[in-house]
Every structure is written in C-alpha cells, then in structure tokens.
Design a protein around this motif. Structure first.
Motif, mmCIF file in Angstrom:
data_model
loop_
_atom_site.group_PDB
_atom_site.id
_atom_site.type_symbol
_atom_site.label_atom_id
_atom_site.label_comp_id
_atom_site.label_asym_id
_atom_site.label_seq_id
_atom_site.Cartn_x
_atom_site.Cartn_y
_atom_site.Cartn_z
ATOM 1 N N ARG A 170 0.829 -1.205 0.000
ATOM 2 C CA ARG A 170 0.000 0.000 0.000
ATOM 3 C C ARG A 170 0.864 1.256 0.000
ATOM 4 N NH1 ARG A 170 -3.340 1.115 5.366
ATOM 5 N NH2 ARG A 170 -3.079 3.233 4.578
ATOM 6 N N ASP A 171 2.030 1.206 0.663
ATOM 7 C CA ASP A 171 2.932 2.359 0.666
ATOM 8 C C ASP A 171 3.551 2.565 -0.710
ATOM 9 O OD1 ASP A 171 2.335 2.634 3.316
ATOM 10 O OD2 ASP A 171 4.242 1.857 4.060
ATOM 11 N N ARG A 172 3.876 1.460 -1.375
ATOM 12 C CA ARG A 172 4.454 1.570 -2.720
ATOM 13 C C ARG A 172 3.425 2.140 -3.696
ATOM 14 N NH1 ARG A 172 6.014 -3.798 -1.575
ATOM 15 N NH2 ARG A 172 4.801 -4.594 -3.341
ATOM 16 N N ALA A 222 -11.163 8.484 -7.375
ATOM 17 C CA ALA A 222 -11.801 9.025 -6.172
ATOM 18 C C ALA A 222 -11.060 10.245 -5.638
ATOM 19 C CB ALA A 222 -11.874 7.945 -5.092
ATOM 20 N N VAL A 223 -9.763 10.319 -5.911
ATOM 21 C CA VAL A 223 -8.944 11.421 -5.395
ATOM 22 C C VAL A 223 -8.896 12.602 -6.367
ATOM 23 C CG1 VAL A 223 -6.618 12.046 -4.571
ATOM 24 C CG2 VAL A 223 -7.561 9.794 -4.054
ATOM 25 N N ASP A 255 -4.244 8.741 0.778
ATOM 26 C CA ASP A 255 -3.990 7.814 1.882
ATOM 27 C C ASP A 255 -5.297 7.195 2.374
ATOM 28 O OD1 ASP A 255 -2.065 6.714 3.894
ATOM 29 O OD2 ASP A 255 -3.395 7.778 5.264
ATOM 30 N N LYS A 256 -6.333 8.005 2.477
ATOM 31 C CA LYS A 256 -7.640 7.523 2.933
ATOM 32 C C LYS A 256 -8.219 6.503 1.959
ATOM 33 C CE LYS A 256 -12.293 9.202 4.072
ATOM 34 N NZ LYS A 256 -13.145 10.424 4.200
ATOM 35 N N GLY A 290 -9.420 0.888 0.256
ATOM 36 C CA GLY A 290 -9.271 -0.198 -0.706
ATOM 37 C C GLY A 290 -8.555 -1.393 -0.107
ATOM 38 N N ASP A 291 -7.570 -1.129 0.751
ATOM 39 C CA ASP A 291 -6.826 -2.211 1.393
ATOM 40 C C ASP A 291 -7.743 -3.024 2.299
ATOM 41 O OD1 ASP A 291 -4.285 -3.532 1.964
ATOM 42 O OD2 ASP A 291 -4.466 -2.669 3.965
#
Length: 205
Positions: A92-94, A167-168, A188-189, A194-195
């Motif tokens: 998720r960070d990548r 969405a962003v 981030d949200k 999604g995660d």
C-alpha cells in the motif's frame, strides 16, 4: 552508406515528429487552461502550436488522441521516478508513492485538467473511448508499485488502483497547495479503504 543514410533520415523524421507532438500537446493544454475544452478544435490547437493541421494527421487526429499522448508522457514521467529503496515497503505504501508521483506530474496542468474534466462530464461517449488507455496507465502504475498486473488478480489490482485514483481526482483538481497536502490525505484515505476491502474479499474467498 545508403543504409546509414536511411537510418539517419528515419531518426531525423522521428525526432521531428516528436517535436511536433510535444508542441501540439503543450498547445492543447494551454488552450484548455484558457477556456472551455469543448470549444477547442484541432485547427486552433495546430495554430497555437505553429504547425500545419496536416501534421496532426494521423497520429494526433483527435483531441482524445492528443490527451492519450499526454497521458503516455505522464506514464513515462512516473516510471522514470521509480525509487528502488521502496521495494521493501508494504504494497500500500508503494502504491501510494506511485500514484502520488502521478498527481505531482499532473499538478502543473491542473487548470487545463479542470477544463478537460468539465467537458468530459458532458461527453460520456468521448470519455468511454479513453477508458482503455486509462486502464493501461493503471496497469503500469500497478507494475511500478512492484505488484503483478497480469491475470485476474492483476486485473483486480488495476481496477482498484483506477478506483482509488479517480476518487482522489476531485480533491486534486481543487488542491492548489504547493505540497498537495489535501491530495496526499485523500489518497492515503482511499488506499486504506481499498486495502480493507481487499482483505475482506480475501477472507471471504
């Protein structure tokens, strides 16, 4: 010698075509930033770029084709900014890093993108024709995040990345801060949401 001359001629033609393409894309974005994208025509784009209308044919034969070329340039910019040090970070960070790099590459063109987005909301058929190119971009973003973009799992990742990105976008288009703080928070949200969804689906499976 004739073979060498032919290679040189083809290389020159390719460079000239690339220069024309860059001028056309820059002109299209400038016109979109100045007024409604729906009123921009290929003729006005060619005139602003200082090229003949015939130079747009056949590679840039529509406004959609010009936008697709612009998107491919954004793809390359994101991929060129790959950071190997992130390989050990969570997925998720990548993905956050890759999509944020995409927003950063798009940031100088926000005024144009606002105009284009407004026009596309009134032209659903035109928007539909650009979906395959957008999903191809998302496939590359997934791969850039070190995730497999192939197979049915890859397809889910592509669709997930696309959903997060879209969405962003509304927040990004209105985020005029230099550090894109609102965009980062929204991204981030959405990735966290999604995660959680993917984890629930995995447990259900």
């Amino acid at each position: 010698m004739e073979w060498d001359d032919g290679m040189a001629a083809r290389a020159k033609d390719k460079n000239e075509a690339g220069e024309v393409e860059a001028k056309v894309i820059a002109a299209a974005l400038a016109l979109a930033a100045e007024g409604p994208w729906g009123r921009v025509t290929l003729a006005t784009i060619a005139a602003r770029a200082g090229v003949a209308l015939a130079d747009l044919y056949p590679r840039l034969a529509s406004k959609g084709a010009i936008l697709d070329r612009f998107a491919r340039g954004i793809d390359r910019a994101v991929l060129a900014g790959d950071d190997p040090s992130l390989a050990a970070e969570p997925a998720r960070d990548r993905l956050f890093d890759v999509l944020m790099r995409r927003f950063e590459a798009l940031a100088p063109h926000r005024a144009a993108l606002r105009s284009i987005a407004a026009a596309e909301r009134r032209d659903p058929l035109g928007l539909i024709t650009r979906i395959p190119g957008f999903l191809e971009s998302m496939r590359w973003m997934v791969e850039a995040a070190g995730l497999d973009g192939t197979g049915w799992r890859g397809l889910l990742r592509q669709r997930g990345a696309a959903a997060v990105f879209l969405a962003v976008v509304p927040t990004f288009l209105e985020d005029d801060s230099e550090d894109l703080a609102r965009t980062m928070a929204a991204l981030d949200k959405q990735i966290a949401r999604g995660d959680r969804l993917m984890r629930r689906l995995a447990r259900a499976g």
